[in-house]
Motif scaffolding. Sequence first.
Motif, short mmCIF file in Angstrom:
data_model
loop_
_atom_site.label_atom_id
_atom_site.label_comp_id
_atom_site.label_asym_id
_atom_site.label_seq_id
_atom_site.Cartn_x
_atom_site.Cartn_y
_atom_site.Cartn_z
N TYR A 174 1.12 -1.54 -0.07
CA TYR A 174 0.00 0.21 -0.10
C TYR A 174 1.07 1.27 0.28
CZ TYR A 174 -4.02 2.66 0.90
OH TYR A 174 -5.53 4.12 1.36
N TYR A 175 0.81 3.11 -0.95
CA TYR A 175 1.38 3.01 -0.89
C TYR A 175 1.63 4.09 0.42
CZ TYR A 175 2.02 8.10 -2.46
OH TYR A 175 3.47 9.30 -2.71
N GLY A 176 2.73 4.87 0.41
CA GLY A 176 3.82 5.73 2.21
C GLY A 176 4.29 5.40 3.01
N PHE A 177 3.89 3.82 2.65
CA PHE A 177 4.51 2.88 4.58
C PHE A 177 6.18 1.89 3.83
CE2 PHE A 177 0.31 3.33 4.57
CZ PHE A 177 0.09 3.80 5.97
N ASP A 178 7.53 2.81 3.68
CA ASP A 178 8.40 2.19 3.22
C ASP A 178 8.89 1.46 4.64
OD1 ASP A 178 10.96 1.57 2.85
OD2 ASP A 178 11.90 3.43 3.25
N GLY A 179 8.72 0.00 3.93
CA GLY A 179 9.00 -1.18 5.01
C GLY A 179 7.78 -1.57 5.36
N GLY A 180 6.22 -1.51 5.07
CA GLY A 180 4.93 -2.15 5.17
C GLY A 180 4.46 -1.21 6.88
N ILE A 181 3.15 -1.65 7.36
CA ILE A 181 2.46 -1.31 8.05
C ILE A 181 1.72 -2.39 8.21
CG2 ILE A 181 0.48 0.03 6.46
CD1 ILE A 181 0.21 1.98 8.85
N SER A 182 1.49 -2.51 9.80
CA SER A 182 1.10 -3.85 10.65
C SER A 182 -0.44 -3.16 9.98
CB SER A 182 0.83 -3.81 11.92
OG SER A 182 0.08 -3.12 12.28
N ALA A 183 -1.67 -4.43 10.23
CA ALA A 183 -2.88 -4.07 9.41
C ALA A 183 -4.24 -3.58 10.40
CB ALA A 183 -3.61 -5.52 8.93
N ARG A 184 -3.21 -4.14 12.36
CA ARG A 184 -4.25 -3.02 13.07
C ARG A 184 -4.06 -1.97 12.87
NH1 ARG A 184 -6.50 -5.85 16.84
NH2 ARG A 184 -6.57 -7.66 16.33
N LYS A 185 -3.24 -1.77 13.07
CA LYS A 185 -1.66 0.33 13.28
C LYS A 185 -2.90 0.92 11.80
CE LYS A 185 0.71 3.23 14.40
NZ LYS A 185 0.06 4.51 13.53
N LEU A 186 -3.12 0.23 10.60
CA LEU A 186 -3.70 0.99 9.79
C LEU A 186 -5.29 1.39 9.91
CD1 LEU A 186 -3.03 2.05 6.41
CD2 LEU A 186 -3.86 -0.17 5.82
N LEU A 187 -5.83 0.31 10.81
CA LEU A 187 -7.05 0.15 10.70
C LEU A 187 -7.39 1.20 11.87
CD1 LEU A 187 -8.40 -4.02 11.12
CD2 LEU A 187 -9.19 -1.90 9.65
N GLU A 188 -6.59 1.64 12.96
CA GLU A 188 -6.32 2.42 13.55
C GLU A 188 -6.19 3.48 13.62
OE1 GLU A 188 -3.35 0.67 16.87
OE2 GLU A 188 -5.05 -0.98 17.45
N ASP A 189 -5.36 3.77 12.69
CA ASP A 189 -5.12 4.89 12.44
C ASP A 189 -6.26 5.46 11.66
OD1 ASP A 189 -2.91 4.72 13.38
OD2 ASP A 189 -1.56 4.52 11.78
N GLY A 190 -6.98 4.86 10.58
CA GLY A 190 -8.35 5.43 9.70
C GLY A 190 -9.35 5.56 10.84
N GLU A 191 -9.24 4.89 11.75
CA GLU A 191 -10.30 5.11 12.53
C GLU A 191 -10.17 6.43 13.33
OE1 GLU A 191 -12.89 3.13 16.68
OE2 GLU A 191 -12.04 1.36 14.91
#
Length: 283
Positions: free
Chosen positions: A46-63
């Motif tokens: 997914y665009y913008g995350f060098d090294g990736g991001i945890s799915a849980r963190k992506l969910l939390e940040d979006g919320e």
Amino acid sequence: MKKLVIIGKGPAGISAALYAVRGGLDVTIVAKDGGALQKADKIDNYYGFDGGISARKLLEDGENQARTLGVQFVTDEVVGVEFAESGFAVKTLSKDLEANAVVLACGTSRNVPPIENIEKFEGRGVSYCAICDGFFFRKKKVGVIGNAGYAKSEYGVLKNIIDDVTILTDGEQPSFDSLPFTDKKIKSFEGGEKLEEVVFEDGTREKYDGVFVACGSAGAFELAKKLGLEIDGNKIVTDDKRATNIPGVYAAGDCVKGLQQIAKAVYDGMLAGTQAIQYLKKN
């Protein structure tokens, strides 16, 4: 202020909410959990995350992003969507939410138990929607397959019009009290042109005129069936702006055709959210 209710808080639901709330709508997201993304580990594409991001963190940040903009969240299980004076009523286990428009963004789960002949009798005794088909089984004997809140809700719908209703938990323990149930494991459905019997693993048989499938939680497929949305397989049919065949209802993410990817879900949500704004400005 016009009300938009979004069912699902994955990338599609959050994206729809971000655009809709910035467009001046009163936006509520209702979801039991984070859906498919919550079960993932790490996101690397997914665009913008060098090294990736945890799915849980992506969910939390979006919320958190949506909350900051004023989106309201309700943690509950949706069991149905019905037409109402305001437009629609999104029914959960604990309350009804009024909406002038709705976005379905809750994935594609169609919870069909592995019972022999279940597909053979679909539309001939096996149903996935109590409010749609219950009327046809008045004065008959029916069962509801499931062991949780969704099954309990479908039981309540049927009990309003049918006297003889039993919950079939299919070998699982029920999460409710004081409702008639049998916990025997189901082997098969039998009959001629229509369903006539439920056969259990222990060899016993019982006469049933109809069986309503309500396993797990209601996903987009089950909710779409209740509303009368056009379906192709287990996907909701939309136009290229994610509008369904019912005005004011939109669908986004894994419940519509296309790649099951976060980038596509975010795009779907953007389309659904912006189209909901335009629809509610005119209606």
